[in-house]
Motif scaffolding. Sequence first.
Motif, PDB file in Angstrom:
ATOM      1  N   ARG A  68       4.984   6.109 -30.151  1.00  0.00           N
ATOM      2  CA  ARG A  68       5.219   4.772 -29.459  1.00  0.00           C
ATOM      3  C   ARG A  68       6.599   4.691 -29.020  1.00  0.00           C
ATOM      4  NH1 ARG A  68       5.073  -0.997 -32.664  1.00  0.00           N
ATOM      5  NH2 ARG A  68       2.688  -0.440 -32.137  1.00  0.00           N
ATOM      6  N   TYR A  69       6.922   4.395 -27.707  1.00  0.00           N
ATOM      7  CA  TYR A  69       8.280   4.308 -27.225  1.00  0.00           C
ATOM      8  C   TYR A  69       8.535   2.809 -26.740  1.00  0.00           C
ATOM      9  CZ  TYR A  69       7.434   9.176 -26.436  1.00  0.00           C
ATOM     10  OH  TYR A  69       7.296  10.573 -26.813  1.00  0.00           O
ATOM     11  N   THR A  70       9.067   2.137 -27.961  1.00  0.00           N
ATOM     12  CA  THR A  70       9.578   0.791 -27.900  1.00  0.00           C
ATOM     13  C   THR A  70      10.639   0.496 -26.830  1.00  0.00           C
ATOM     14  OG1 THR A  70       8.664   0.678 -30.262  1.00  0.00           O
ATOM     15  CG2 THR A  70      10.277  -1.139 -29.209  1.00  0.00           C
ATOM     16  N   VAL A  71      10.703  -0.600 -26.010  1.00  0.00           N
ATOM     17  CA  VAL A  71      11.563  -1.105 -25.059  1.00  0.00           C
ATOM     18  C   VAL A  71      12.034  -2.264 -25.590  1.00  0.00           C
ATOM     19  CG1 VAL A  71      11.210   0.629 -23.201  1.00  0.00           C
ATOM     20  CG2 VAL A  71      10.020  -1.607 -23.419  1.00  0.00           C
ATOM     21  N   ASP A  72      13.391  -2.600 -25.438  1.00  0.00           N
ATOM     22  CA  ASP A  72      13.921  -3.928 -25.611  1.00  0.00           C
ATOM     23  C   ASP A  72      13.927  -4.510 -24.467  1.00  0.00           C
ATOM     24  OD1 ASP A  72      15.264  -6.044 -26.621  1.00  0.00           O
ATOM     25  OD2 ASP A  72      16.835  -5.125 -27.653  1.00  0.00           O
ATOM     26  N   LEU A  73      13.177  -5.432 -24.045  1.00  0.00           N
ATOM     27  CA  LEU A  73      13.270  -6.119 -22.787  1.00  0.00           C
ATOM     28  C   LEU A  73      14.245  -7.294 -22.672  1.00  0.00           C
ATOM     29  CD1 LEU A  73       9.363  -6.241 -21.981  1.00  0.00           C
ATOM     30  CD2 LEU A  73      11.102  -4.700 -21.312  1.00  0.00           C
ATOM     31  N   THR A  74      14.920  -7.546 -23.771  1.00  0.00           N
ATOM     32  CA  THR A  74      15.980  -8.618 -23.850  1.00  0.00           C
ATOM     33  C   THR A  74      17.412  -8.019 -23.199  1.00  0.00           C
ATOM     34  OG1 THR A  74      16.554  -8.045 -26.084  1.00  0.00           O
ATOM     35  CG2 THR A  74      14.997  -9.755 -25.675  1.00  0.00           C
ATOM     36  N   LEU A  75      17.387  -6.793 -23.195  1.00  0.00           N
ATOM     37  CA  LEU A  75      18.723  -6.025 -22.555  1.00  0.00           C
ATOM     38  C   LEU A  75      18.728  -6.161 -21.112  1.00  0.00           C
ATOM     39  CD1 LEU A  75      18.646  -2.759 -24.780  1.00  0.00           C
ATOM     40  CD2 LEU A  75      20.185  -4.937 -25.204  1.00  0.00           C
ATOM     41  N   GLU A  76      19.826  -6.444 -20.565  1.00  0.00           N
ATOM     42  CA  GLU A  76      20.001  -6.508 -19.130  1.00  0.00           C
ATOM     43  C   GLU A  76      19.868  -5.153 -18.613  1.00  0.00           C
ATOM     44  OE1 GLU A  76      22.874  -8.609 -16.828  1.00  0.00           O
ATOM     45  OE2 GLU A  76      22.770 -10.082 -18.367  1.00  0.00           O
ATOM     46  N   GLU A  77      20.664  -4.274 -19.166  1.00  0.00           N
ATOM     47  CA  GLU A  77      20.833  -2.943 -18.786  1.00  0.00           C
ATOM     48  C   GLU A  77      19.692  -2.075 -19.796  1.00  0.00           C
ATOM     49  OE1 GLU A  77      23.170  -0.935 -16.503  1.00  0.00           O
ATOM     50  OE2 GLU A  77      24.031  -2.856 -15.390  1.00  0.00           O
ATOM     51  N   LYS A  78      18.743  -1.578 -19.535  1.00  0.00           N
ATOM     52  CA  LYS A  78      17.939  -0.851 -20.457  1.00  0.00           C
ATOM     53  C   LYS A  78      18.013   0.526 -20.348  1.00  0.00           C
ATOM     54  CE  LYS A  78      14.436  -4.484 -19.542  1.00  0.00           C
ATOM     55  NZ  LYS A  78      15.275  -4.979 -18.627  1.00  0.00           N
ATOM     56  N   PRO A  79      18.102   1.261 -21.278  1.00  0.00           N
ATOM     57  CA  PRO A  79      18.501   2.856 -21.269  1.00  0.00           C
ATOM     58  C   PRO A  79      16.999   3.506 -20.628  1.00  0.00           C
ATOM     59  CG  PRO A  79      18.193   2.237 -23.627  1.00  0.00           C
ATOM     60  CD  PRO A  79      18.181   0.821 -22.669  1.00  0.00           C
ATOM     61  N   PRO A  80      17.193   4.513 -19.959  1.00  0.00           N
ATOM     62  CA  PRO A  80      15.976   5.054 -19.422  1.00  0.00           C
ATOM     63  C   PRO A  80      15.034   5.588 -20.635  1.00  0.00           C
ATOM     64  CG  PRO A  80      17.694   6.244 -18.613  1.00  0.00           C
ATOM     65  CD  PRO A  80      18.234   5.172 -19.451  1.00  0.00           C
ATOM     66  N   VAL A  81      13.753   5.561 -20.335  1.00  0.00           N
ATOM     67  CA  VAL A  81      12.799   5.842 -21.483  1.00  0.00           C
ATOM     68  C   VAL A  81      12.122   7.152 -21.020  1.00  0.00           C
ATOM     69  CG1 VAL A  81      10.573   5.320 -22.633  1.00  0.00           C
ATOM     70  CG2 VAL A  81      12.136   3.676 -21.618  1.00  0.00           C
ATOM     71  N   LYS A  82      12.259   8.204 -22.109  1.00  0.00           N
ATOM     72  CA  LYS A  82      11.719   9.354 -21.665  1.00  0.00           C
ATOM     73  C   LYS A  82      10.479   9.813 -22.841  1.00  0.00           C
ATOM     74  CE  LYS A  82      16.207  11.747 -20.679  1.00  0.00           C
ATOM     75  NZ  LYS A  82      16.605  12.655 -20.270  1.00  0.00           N
ATOM     76  N   ILE A  83       9.488   9.949 -22.006  1.00  0.00           N
ATOM     77  CA  ILE A  83       7.988   9.966 -22.527  1.00  0.00           C
ATOM     78  C   ILE A  83       7.494  11.367 -22.640  1.00  0.00           C
ATOM     79  CG2 ILE A  83       5.652   9.083 -22.550  1.00  0.00           C
ATOM     80  CD1 ILE A  83       6.706   6.714 -21.108  1.00  0.00           C
ATOM     81  N   ARG A  84       7.253  11.837 -23.979  1.00  0.00           N
ATOM     82  CA  ARG A  84       6.736  13.155 -23.890  1.00  0.00           C
ATOM     83  C   ARG A  84       5.124  13.069 -24.096  1.00  0.00           C
ATOM     84  NH1 ARG A  84       7.566  17.528 -28.935  1.00  0.00           N
ATOM     85  NH2 ARG A  84       6.161  18.676 -28.370  1.00  0.00           N
TER      86      ARG A  84
END
Length: 132
Positions: free
Chosen positions: A111-127
């Motif tokens: 699971r690659y969870t993302v915080d959509l409340t952040l204005e600047e989201k860090p890039p997601v690296k999916i293996r």
Amino acid sequence: MKHILLTLMTTVLAACAHAPDNTPGTVDGEVFYLQRMALPPTATLQVTLQNVSLADAPAQTLASQKGPIKGQVPLPFHLTYDQKQVKPGHTYSVSARIEVDGELLMISTERYTVDLTLEEKPPVKIRLNPAR
């Protein structure tokens, strides 16, 4: 006169503060795998952003990108979603898969969870891992 002007300015500022934000949200990142192999020219990549909050219901898709793969890993992606679909307290994740001629070749297994409340989201690296 000052009182009227001050009241007017306060009303305008209050209206601006409550104006809905129509800018779309974005999630960026890259997909990679560790196997030393080149992808065939018919390979396609699909990356999906979903609301995975409810254990007893299907995940709700907020954004998806699917298309032919150009180049080799890492494979960049850019997802755009409607911020009105984001609900406080919910969990969102990104997943990916590579198919060749309609058959699954590689898939994300974590699971690659993302915080959509952040204005600047860090890039997601999916293996990705082999499907077989």
